[in-house]
Design a protein around this motif. Structure first.
Motif, PDB file in Angstrom:
ATOM      1  N   ASP A 156     -35.700 -10.769  -4.743  1.00  0.00           N
ATOM      2  CA  ASP A 156     -36.607 -11.312  -5.710  1.00  0.00           C
ATOM      3  C   ASP A 156     -36.792 -12.682  -5.751  1.00  0.00           C
ATOM      4  O   ASP A 156     -36.209 -13.477  -5.069  1.00  0.00           O
ATOM      5  N   ASP A 157     -38.052 -12.931  -6.501  1.00  0.00           N
ATOM      6  CA  ASP A 157     -38.206 -14.587  -6.440  1.00  0.00           C
ATOM      7  C   ASP A 157     -38.462 -15.008  -5.136  1.00  0.00           C
ATOM      8  O   ASP A 157     -37.765 -16.548  -4.967  1.00  0.00           O
ATOM      9  N   ASP A 179     -42.511 -14.862  -5.138  1.00  0.00           N
ATOM     10  CA  ASP A 179     -42.549 -15.469  -6.567  1.00  0.00           C
ATOM     11  C   ASP A 179     -43.972 -15.808  -6.849  1.00  0.00           C
ATOM     12  O   ASP A 179     -44.681 -16.206  -6.145  1.00  0.00           O
ATOM     13  N   GLU A 213     -45.872 -10.903  -7.199  1.00  0.00           N
ATOM     14  CA  GLU A 213     -45.572 -11.094  -8.494  1.00  0.00           C
ATOM     15  C   GLU A 213     -46.519 -12.035  -9.356  1.00  0.00           C
ATOM     16  O   GLU A 213     -46.952 -12.861  -8.634  1.00  0.00           O
TER      17      GLU A 213
END
Ligand code: G
Ligand code: G
Ligand code: MN
Ligand code: NA
Length: 254
Positions: A156-157, A179, A213
């Protein structure tokens, strides 16, 4: 009451709720999954962001029962949508650094998956780059243990930490989430466009699927489509919504 004391009671008082943000396949525009995002409805202070209470939960150890509740709720909910005949989608759950390092994480997961009846391939665990700064061999072994249960693992990110893609190569991730600070304005910001595109190409060469995202505009979407990003997530498609609302979106095949 201090925030900590209130958080201690939040679970039994049923003040926590999971919201679901759709993750969409870029080729066909169909919902392929959801990220589960926890919300706390504090009786006096109203909605408190997880940005505030997850770190508090980590400091106080409350992350164990809260994380368990999140996993249970996400798995049960996803299985129940599938049992109702809705198109099967995966559910992504965020695991904090401390949760990843719980010695009994695998046993918890095995139990939760068995109780819910959810096929493990529909559960995706989101981990951040913070786990990569620990002992590399140990982290790889832990990731492999989780993967052997059949769950998927995403980073993630991506881009906010210190790891390069070549460093990532040694870790057994399935997906990489770029991200949103890199996705922002990719149609006008040449640096972001170059970074995002390089990440997608390199991730694909490492056999990782890519989720962008924070996609907010059709123009950003178009650039991601051109560059063969796999999945998108962001306000353009939907904000995180309540379970009933997500179910409606699934039903309508949006
Ligand atoms: O959607 P939102 O702004 O609330 O999310 C803020 C942050 O909180 C994000 O970084 C997200 O990963 C984190 N977060 C949301 N739900 C959970 C959860 O269930 N567990 C953990 N560890 N983090 C979460
Ligand atoms: O850290 P993590 O990636 O788990 O958290 C996702 C966060 O991003 C959540 O806070 C979620 O509400 C937020 N988010 C999701 N889509 C968008 C978007 O399109 N724009 C912005 N600004 N935030 C988003
Ligand atoms: Mn996440
Ligand atoms: Na993220």
């Amino acid at each position: 009451l201090t925030l900590e004391t209130s958080l201690r009671y939040a679970l039994e008082r049923q003040e926590l709720q999971l919201y679901y943000q759709p993750i969409v396949g870029l080729q066909n525009g169909r919902i392929v999954g959801a990220e589960a995002l926890v919300r706390w409805h504090h009786p006096q202070q109203g909605m408190i962001s997880p940005v505030k209470f997850i770190p508090l939960a980590e400091q106080t150890g409350l992350i164990a029962p809260i994380g368990e509740w999140v996993l249970q709720t996400a798995c049960n909910q996803t299985k129940s949508w599938q049992s109702e005949g809705l198109p099967p989608v995966r559910v992504a759950v965020n695991l904090s650094f401390r949760q990843f390092n719980q010695v009994d994480l695998s046993e918890r997961l095995v139990r939760i998956l068995a109780q819910s009846g959810l096929d493990p391939s529909y559960l995706e665990l989101e981990l951040t780059e913070s786990i990569l700064v620990q002992n590399v061999e140990l982290t790889i072994a832990k990731l492999n243990e989780l993967k052997s249960m059949g769950v998927q693992i995403s980073l993630d990110d991506f881009g906010t930490g210190y790891s390069s893609l070549s460093y990532l190569q040694q870790f057994p991730f399935d997906l990489l989430k770029i991200d949103r600070c890199f996705v922002q304005d990719i149609n006008t910001n040449a640096t972001n466009a170059a970074l995002t595109n390089a990440i997608i190409q390199m991730a694909h060469s490492l056999n990782l699927k890519v989720i962008a995202e924070g996609v907010e505009t059709p123009e950003e979407l178009a650039v991601l489509y051109e560059n063969k990003c796999d999945n998108i997530q962001g306000y353009l498609f939907s904000r995180p919504v309540k379970a009933e609302e997500f179910k409606r979106m699934l039903k309508e095949g949006k």
